[in-house]
Design a protein around this motif. Structure first.
Motif, mmCIF file in Angstrom:
data_model
loop_
_atom_site.group_PDB
_atom_site.id
_atom_site.type_symbol
_atom_site.label_atom_id
_atom_site.label_comp_id
_atom_site.label_asym_id
_atom_site.label_seq_id
_atom_site.Cartn_x
_atom_site.Cartn_y
_atom_site.Cartn_z
ATOM 1 N N ALA A 17 50.848 1.758 -7.115
ATOM 2 C CA ALA A 17 51.374 1.023 -5.957
ATOM 3 C C ALA A 17 52.457 0.042 -6.385
ATOM 4 C CB ALA A 17 50.237 0.295 -5.241
ATOM 5 N N LYS A 18 52.268 -0.605 -7.534
ATOM 6 C CA LYS A 18 53.269 -1.549 -8.043
ATOM 7 C C LYS A 18 54.587 -0.840 -8.348
ATOM 8 C CE LYS A 18 54.605 -5.493 -10.168
ATOM 9 N NZ LYS A 18 55.714 -5.088 -11.045
ATOM 10 N N VAL A 19 54.527 0.343 -8.940
ATOM 11 C CA VAL A 19 55.745 1.107 -9.233
ATOM 12 C C VAL A 19 56.455 1.487 -7.941
ATOM 13 C CG1 VAL A 19 56.622 3.280 -10.182
ATOM 14 C CG2 VAL A 19 54.906 1.966 -11.448
ATOM 15 N N ILE A 20 55.695 1.927 -6.959
ATOM 16 C CA ILE A 20 56.280 2.269 -5.665
ATOM 17 C C ILE A 20 56.957 1.053 -5.046
ATOM 18 C CG2 ILE A 20 55.731 2.981 -3.302
ATOM 19 C CD1 ILE A 20 53.490 4.736 -4.508
ATOM 20 N N HIS A 21 56.295 -0.077 -5.140
ATOM 21 C CA HIS A 21 56.871 -1.325 -4.615
ATOM 22 C C HIS A 21 58.185 -1.649 -5.315
ATOM 23 C CE1 HIS A 21 57.129 -5.512 -3.287
ATOM 24 N NE2 HIS A 21 57.298 -5.836 -4.554
ATOM 25 N N ASN A 22 58.199 -1.542 -6.638
ATOM 26 C CA ASN A 22 59.430 -1.811 -7.390
ATOM 27 C C ASN A 22 60.587 -0.961 -6.886
ATOM 28 O OD1 ASN A 22 57.894 -3.489 -9.039
ATOM 29 N ND2 ASN A 22 57.860 -2.079 -10.771
ATOM 30 N N LEU A 23 60.332 0.330 -6.737
ATOM 31 C CA LEU A 23 61.395 1.251 -6.333
ATOM 32 C C LEU A 23 61.800 1.046 -4.874
ATOM 33 C CD1 LEU A 23 60.380 4.542 -8.166
ATOM 34 C CD2 LEU A 23 62.449 3.182 -8.534
ATOM 35 N N ALA A 24 60.841 0.660 -4.048
ATOM 36 C CA ALA A 24 61.185 0.364 -2.650
ATOM 37 C C ALA A 24 62.111 -0.850 -2.581
ATOM 38 C CB ALA A 24 59.920 0.127 -1.835
ATOM 39 N N GLN A 25 61.835 -1.852 -3.405
ATOM 40 C CA GLN A 25 62.706 -3.027 -3.456
ATOM 41 C C GLN A 25 64.098 -2.645 -3.958
ATOM 42 O OE1 GLN A 25 60.628 -5.156 -1.596
ATOM 43 N NE2 GLN A 25 61.387 -6.772 -2.948
ATOM 44 N N PHE A 26 64.126 -1.816 -4.974
ATOM 45 C CA PHE A 26 65.403 -1.342 -5.517
ATOM 46 C C PHE A 26 66.183 -0.559 -4.454
ATOM 47 C CE2 PHE A 26 67.887 2.059 -7.489
ATOM 48 C CZ PHE A 26 68.659 1.355 -8.401
ATOM 49 N N ALA A 27 65.467 0.311 -3.750
ATOM 50 C CA ALA A 27 66.124 1.122 -2.726
ATOM 51 C C ALA A 27 66.728 0.258 -1.634
ATOM 52 C CB ALA A 27 65.122 2.114 -2.130
ATOM 53 N N MET A 28 66.005 -0.773 -1.230
ATOM 54 C CA MET A 28 66.523 -1.657 -0.182
ATOM 55 C C MET A 28 67.739 -2.437 -0.676
ATOM 56 S SD MET A 28 65.175 -1.483 2.792
ATOM 57 C CE MET A 28 65.560 -3.107 3.498
ATOM 58 N N ASP A 72 58.083 10.830 -3.234
ATOM 59 C CA ASP A 72 57.297 11.680 -4.131
ATOM 60 C C ASP A 72 56.103 10.914 -4.698
ATOM 61 O OD1 ASP A 72 59.105 13.729 -3.686
ATOM 62 O OD2 ASP A 72 60.244 13.365 -5.524
ATOM 63 N N LEU A 73 56.332 9.665 -5.081
ATOM 64 C CA LEU A 73 55.243 8.838 -5.617
ATOM 65 C C LEU A 73 54.217 8.510 -4.537
ATOM 66 C CD1 LEU A 73 57.348 6.455 -7.875
ATOM 67 C CD2 LEU A 73 55.648 8.097 -8.678
ATOM 68 N N MET A 74 54.666 8.372 -3.309
ATOM 69 C CA MET A 74 53.729 8.135 -2.203
ATOM 70 C C MET A 74 52.803 9.344 -2.022
ATOM 71 S SD MET A 74 54.099 5.177 -0.358
ATOM 72 C CE MET A 74 54.178 5.420 1.412
ATOM 73 N N MET A 75 53.339 10.535 -2.201
ATOM 74 C CA MET A 75 52.486 11.729 -2.154
ATOM 75 C C MET A 75 51.451 11.695 -3.271
ATOM 76 S SD MET A 75 55.172 14.819 -1.383
ATOM 77 C CE MET A 75 56.496 14.630 -0.175
ATOM 78 N N ASP A 76 51.880 11.274 -4.460
ATOM 79 C CA ASP A 76 50.937 11.149 -5.575
ATOM 80 C C ASP A 76 49.864 10.115 -5.266
ATOM 81 O OD1 ASP A 76 52.304 13.028 -7.196
ATOM 82 O OD2 ASP A 76 53.738 11.495 -7.804
ATOM 83 N N LEU A 77 50.260 9.014 -4.654
ATOM 84 C CA LEU A 77 49.284 7.987 -4.290
ATOM 85 C C LEU A 77 48.251 8.556 -3.323
ATOM 86 C CD1 LEU A 77 48.601 4.935 -4.647
ATOM 87 C CD2 LEU A 77 49.960 4.508 -2.593
ATOM 88 N N ASP A 78 48.713 9.323 -2.342
ATOM 89 C CA ASP A 78 47.789 9.967 -1.403
ATOM 90 C C ASP A 78 46.827 10.892 -2.135
ATOM 91 O OD1 ASP A 78 48.776 8.772 0.894
ATOM 92 O OD2 ASP A 78 50.162 10.400 1.352
ATOM 93 N N ASP A 79 47.363 11.707 -3.033
ATOM 94 C CA ASP A 79 46.525 12.684 -3.740
ATOM 95 C C ASP A 79 45.496 11.998 -4.632
ATOM 96 O OD1 ASP A 79 48.018 14.650 -2.541
ATOM 97 O OD2 ASP A 79 49.188 15.147 -4.328
ATOM 98 N N VAL A 137 57.222 2.714 6.272
ATOM 99 C CA VAL A 137 56.112 3.551 5.802
ATOM 100 C C VAL A 137 55.508 3.005 4.514
ATOM 101 C CG1 VAL A 137 55.486 5.874 5.024
ATOM 102 C CG2 VAL A 137 57.130 5.590 6.886
ATOM 103 N N VAL A 138 56.360 2.605 3.581
ATOM 104 C CA VAL A 138 55.871 2.133 2.287
ATOM 105 C C VAL A 138 55.076 0.845 2.439
ATOM 106 C CG1 VAL A 138 56.550 1.288 0.003
ATOM 107 C CG2 VAL A 138 57.734 3.245 1.011
ATOM 108 N N GLU A 139 55.623 -0.090 3.189
ATOM 109 C CA GLU A 139 54.952 -1.385 3.351
ATOM 110 C C GLU A 139 53.567 -1.216 3.962
ATOM 111 O OE1 GLU A 139 55.751 -4.767 6.416
ATOM 112 O OE2 GLU A 139 57.037 -5.177 4.672
ATOM 113 N N GLN A 140 53.465 -0.357 4.942
ATOM 114 C CA GLN A 140 52.170 -0.136 5.585
ATOM 115 C C GLN A 140 51.170 0.472 4.606
ATOM 116 O OE1 GLN A 140 52.424 1.729 9.555
ATOM 117 N NE2 GLN A 140 54.610 1.234 9.550
#
Length: 486
Positions: free
Chosen positions: A134-145, A176-183, A464-467
């Motif tokens: 989740a932390k990695v996803i957060h990092n990349l979401a911040q970067f993307a924004m 892609d990482l969000m899919m991994d988180l779900d799995d 989507v990511v924040e939720q």
């Protein structure tokens, strides 16, 4: 006198994984967990009516849950003699807790401790990994924004294509990482306990212990699940829990390994193009020979570990398929290696990914320069349309553009010059009606479509990511960026 440097050490434990994950799969933690399982079994058996188990015996086990160095010596000697790992631990516990001798392991088979312990370890390991992901996803979401509006050259087939934005590209990794988180969440929630099932899963030994009282056996397993922190046992087990469980968990982790490798490869390509780089320490050495080098070594490590992880399912599928009837022991050695390794590798990947994704460096000037090398070609359709709006024949405009584009391409590829298509157009009287509009047509933001909006809707506030990450908010906000020990 020998030292740790005289024997092989796995790089996973020596270089890459976290102390917490290494401790979870350590011999001491495994041995201590086995003793807890024997205590829980004896406590549960007493609770449902096995009167021969005394409070004194239970207290003796409770007082010896921590396996000492001396006990490990006893275990090693017993296993050398008896060639049975579980029984060597039973003998060592009986030596430490003689008051409990005779009531340890009643009705159980070896897999009561080995399999139930593995399920505990996998559960606890998944609980460690999920917040890190989740932390990695957060990092990349911040970067993307941050870079959602920065046009950059897009690629298909690794050939220049329609522009995208730097943030929009990163959002693909995020999804892609969000899919991994779900799995991984799914396999975590799906984990069950083996419990006390007997030697072939029929519970026959416990039928003997409790004189055919099936309600007591059900109650026994309910108590064991509560003590171990599981909701329930698997409905069907043989001597072991199904090795399909291991394969299922590994598939989810291996899929993440592929995602990590894919994203890191993108970073490596962009580092080659000098538009983006991973973090580097000021004292970091890129090459022992070429002092000027600054290589994306962390991303290369991610690719290497990701490749190893994504190939592990072959081991687990082979082990699952190769279990004959109610079980064979050819699963033992490979699982001793692969179960810890799949978690240690995933842990190492997440440490490296957290470090890289929280320190990515973008070079906007290089991004723009690279884009401008190709943008004149991509703008030709807009140029043709502008000419048409001024009454010029579309076919004639197309032919003029085709000829000049060919000349500019020759200058770039053969003569090594910059793309001068626009300068050629500005010097050609045919295009005079739109000369004053040409430069405006080279704004990269005209070619990025809805990229910024797509990023904001997915990775921005309320997106989507924040939720999805709300469940991990405490970890994300309280955890420092991982540092690579080596």
């Amino acid at each position: 006198m020998s030292s740790v440097f005289d024997e092989y050490q796995s790089p996973l434990s020596a270089r890459y994984a976290s102390p917490q994950m290494k401790k979870l799969f350590s011999p001491r933690h495994r041995a201590n967990t086995w003793r807890k399982l024997w205590l829980w079994l004896a406590e549960a058996e007493k609770e449902v009516g096995l009167v021969r188990i005394t409070n004194e015996a239970l207290e003796a086990i409770r007082s010896n849950l921590e396996v000492t160095d001396e006990a490990f010596k006893v275990i090693a000697e017993e296993e050398r003699v008896r060639r049975h790992d579980v029984m060597s631990h039973v003998f060592a516990l009986e030596k430490d807790a003689p008051q409990a001798a005779g009531i340890i392991h009643i009705g159980a088979t070896s897999c009561y401790v080995t399999d139930n312990a593995d399920l505990i370890f996998m559960r606890d390991a998944l609980d460690m990994l999920l917040p890190k992901l989740a932390k990695v996803i957060h990092n990349l979401a911040q970067f993307a924004m941050k870079w959602r509006d920065l046009p950059t050259l897009g690629y298909t087939h690794y050939q220049p294509a329609q522009p995208i934005t730097m943030g929009r590209r990163a959002t693909q990794w995020v999804q892609d990482l969000m899919m991994d988180l779900d799995d991984i969440e799914y396999v975590r929630v799906s984990l069950r306990f083996r419990g006390a099932q007997g030697t072939t899963g029929t519970q026959a030994s416990f039928m003997e212990v409790f004189q055919g009282d099936t309600a007591k056996i059900d109650q026994l397993n309910k108590i064991l699940c509560e003590k171990a922190g599981f909701d329930s046992c698997y409905d069907i087990s043989t001597q072991t829990y199904s090795r399909k469980v291991d394969l299922r968990v590994c598939n989810a982790l291996a899929s993440f390994g592929a995602t990590a490798e894919r994203a890191a490869n993108d970073i490596r390509h962009m580092a080659h193009d000098k538009v983006l780089d991973e973090p580097h320490e000021s004292t970091q050495i890129g090459s022992s020979a070429m002092a000027f080098k600054s290589n994306p070594m962390r991303s290369e490590r991610i690719c290497s570990l990701g490749r190893k992880l994504r190939n592990l399912p072959n081991d687990f599928s082979g082990t699952f398929a190769g279990q004959w009837l109610e079980r064979t022991l050819d699963d033992s050695a490979i699982r001793r290696i692969d179960i810890p390794e799949m978690f240690l590798i995933t842990d190492a990947l997440l440490i490296a990914l957290d470090n890289v994704t929280n320190g990515l460096v973008v070079f906007p000037a290089m991004v723009e320069a690279q884009l401008q090398q190709e943008l004149p070609f991509m703008a030709t359709e807009n140029i043709i349309m502008k000419l048409v709006s001024h009454g010029v024949s579309r076919q004639e405009a197309h032919e003029q553009i085709r000829v000049l584009s060919g000349e500019a391409r020759y200058a770039v590829r053969v003569e090594g010059k910059q793309n001068d298509l626009i300068e050629r157009i500005e010097q050609n009287e045919f295009f005079k009606p739109i000369w004053h509009e040409l430069r405006a047509l080279l704004d990269g933001k005209l070619f990025i479509g809805r990229s910024p909006e797509i990023v904001e809707r997915y990775a921005g506030p309320g997106g989507v990511v924040e939720q999805k990450l709300r469940a991990y908010e405490d970890h994300i906000t309280s955890t420092r960026t991982a540092e690579l020990a080596i």
